[in-house]
Design a protein around this motif. Sequence first.
Motif, PDB file in Angstrom:
ATOM      1  N   PHE A 175      46.133  52.858  37.852  1.00  0.00           N
ATOM      2  CA  PHE A 175      46.385  51.127  38.296  1.00  0.00           C
ATOM      3  C   PHE A 175      47.993  50.868  38.488  1.00  0.00           C
ATOM      4  O   PHE A 175      48.486  51.140  37.460  1.00  0.00           O
ATOM      5  CB  PHE A 175      45.490  51.074  37.189  1.00  0.00           C
ATOM      6  CG  PHE A 175      44.656  48.947  37.562  1.00  0.00           C
ATOM      7  CD1 PHE A 175      44.351  48.686  38.224  1.00  0.00           C
ATOM      8  CD2 PHE A 175      45.672  48.539  36.081  1.00  0.00           C
ATOM      9  CE1 PHE A 175      44.509  46.749  38.028  1.00  0.00           C
ATOM     10  CE2 PHE A 175      45.883  47.121  36.557  1.00  0.00           C
ATOM     11  CZ  PHE A 175      44.947  46.058  36.637  1.00  0.00           C
ATOM     12  N   VAL A 176      48.065  49.474  38.283  1.00  0.00           N
ATOM     13  CA  VAL A 176      49.213  48.918  38.608  1.00  0.00           C
ATOM     14  C   VAL A 176      49.195  47.411  38.278  1.00  0.00           C
ATOM     15  O   VAL A 176      48.221  46.788  39.230  1.00  0.00           O
ATOM     16  CB  VAL A 176      50.495  48.508  40.171  1.00  0.00           C
ATOM     17  CG1 VAL A 176      51.272  48.280  39.553  1.00  0.00           C
ATOM     18  CG2 VAL A 176      50.634  50.664  40.294  1.00  0.00           C
ATOM     19  N   LEU A 177      49.320  46.760  36.990  1.00  0.00           N
ATOM     20  CA  LEU A 177      49.552  45.555  37.111  1.00  0.00           C
ATOM     21  C   LEU A 177      50.309  44.991  37.367  1.00  0.00           C
ATOM     22  O   LEU A 177      51.905  44.851  36.746  1.00  0.00           O
ATOM     23  CB  LEU A 177      48.875  45.468  35.096  1.00  0.00           C
ATOM     24  CG  LEU A 177      48.924  44.145  34.736  1.00  0.00           C
ATOM     25  CD1 LEU A 177      47.574  43.401  35.383  1.00  0.00           C
ATOM     26  CD2 LEU A 177      49.067  44.637  33.304  1.00  0.00           C
ATOM     27  N   LEU A 178      50.149  43.184  37.270  1.00  0.00           N
ATOM     28  CA  LEU A 178      50.941  42.220  37.538  1.00  0.00           C
ATOM     29  C   LEU A 178      51.110  41.397  36.768  1.00  0.00           C
ATOM     30  O   LEU A 178      49.357  40.813  37.589  1.00  0.00           O
ATOM     31  CB  LEU A 178      51.343  41.735  38.866  1.00  0.00           C
ATOM     32  CG  LEU A 178      52.815  40.910  38.952  1.00  0.00           C
ATOM     33  CD1 LEU A 178      54.227  40.585  38.434  1.00  0.00           C
ATOM     34  CD2 LEU A 178      52.609  40.511  40.562  1.00  0.00           C
ATOM     35  N   PRO A 179      51.045  41.319  35.717  1.00  0.00           N
ATOM     36  CA  PRO A 179      50.735  39.813  34.797  1.00  0.00           C
ATOM     37  C   PRO A 179      51.362  38.797  34.735  1.00  0.00           C
ATOM     38  O   PRO A 179      52.262  38.767  35.807  1.00  0.00           O
ATOM     39  CB  PRO A 179      51.066  40.134  33.273  1.00  0.00           C
ATOM     40  CG  PRO A 179      52.576  41.979  33.660  1.00  0.00           C
ATOM     41  CD  PRO A 179      52.405  42.043  34.801  1.00  0.00           C
TER      42      PRO A 179
END
Length: 486
Positions: A175-179
């Motif tokens: 998973f790669v998160l861009l918040p």
Amino acid sequence: MRKDEVRGLDHWIGGSPVAPGDGAYFESLNPIDDSLYSRAAAGTPADVDRAVEAADTAYRRNRDLSAAAREGWMIKASALMERDASQFADTLVDEIGSPIAKAGFETRFATSFLRAAAGVPRRIRGETIPSDAPGRVSMSFREPVGVVAGITPFNVPLIKGIKQSAMALATGNAFVLLPSEAAPRVADQLARLWEEAGVPEGLFNIVYGDGAKIGDALTGHPKVRAITFTGSSRVGRHIARIAAEGFKKYTLELGGKSPLVVCADADIEKAVAAAIFSIFMYQGQVCMGASRIYVERPIFDRFSKAFAAAAAKLSSGDLRDPATMLGPIISGRQRARVRQHIDDARGKGAEILAGGEWTGHVCHATILSGVQPGMEVAAQETFGPVTSLYPFDDLDEALRLANDTEYGLSAAIFTRDIDKALRFAREIESGMVHVNAPTLHDEPHVPFGGSKASGFGREGTEADLEIMTEWKWVSIQTDAAVGGAH
């Protein structure tokens, strides 16, 4: 707080903090007074590439881990979330201006979702399939897709961060998160939670930054195979085009203009309480907010007065006081939008039954009547504590008015007539419908999402399997049947 006293948050890539490639950081402000709350790495496309490559490597290294191992992460994470609930809540209060009651809801939901997600790894099942070929064994598997990209909003950063990342990890993905730029510290806390829960390095990654500048680098990356996004309908359409071009799976949870219908036979006291919660929880910065309330004409005046009186009593004081419901609007740009919608309606003849005024960055609970189609607030999503009241004469009219929107996220009806309730549930153009309850509701295992411009696909521990995994069909021809009849 001086700028040099605020520690910068670095990206979280491959299990460690990683400084931004060009050394730049952006400021995240406390919306109460726009004071500096934190600084976070301003990501570049190169930073995104590094995170996705780390995720892809970790996925391939860990793809054969057992269901028991992934189950263990969820169980441990739920215990850690329960342990650290007050720390997460403090961040939600100071970073996004969340009243403590709403912050508590986020931490409780996150804990519940993690507990529900613990059962997911053992439910990733295929099936055996009858074959037309004699002696052939036919079966199907569900396999993880690989790297999942998640983009989360400012308003429920913990809920969405947990929903997206837990399901990706539970199903065997990386998973790669861009918040949201407004909520980087919540994301940093998530990274520490997953690390302590035992998730191998590289399976959970964060890149901070301006979505307009680096979002396409993430969603369009060739090694990203699925996208889960919560945000505006405009950006959702853009992501859908990118996903289609790259043959990626995706789920979009977008905007709303959710209707709440109050029939003449409703319990008015309960309907008023539900309306208050539906539009003024977290100062209306919720996609499911009941920004259109339709009231049957015989009770319109009575409901309007009771609703306006209740709205006028809502507290906008200390965010850590459990009685406080209204906090600050998140940013200067969003405050300007809320003001514009109220001023436009007022200037074009709408009546303000309650609110319409501000205390600092807090907009008072605002109720409008006499809203006409030419007013901005009539069709656009305000994303603030503003709602409009409309009278209707019968259920046919209520359905026609409620469906007259590009959105279709959530809807609610108050009535004692089960036939009316069921007809409304069938005919309303909405992904979610609630009877004698607020428009705002969510649970870990339900198919959460909207129709029309409100979204594509559904979230939840069951529904997310559709984008987090993909089917593989396998057939085996036994030796005894080779050369036999076909």
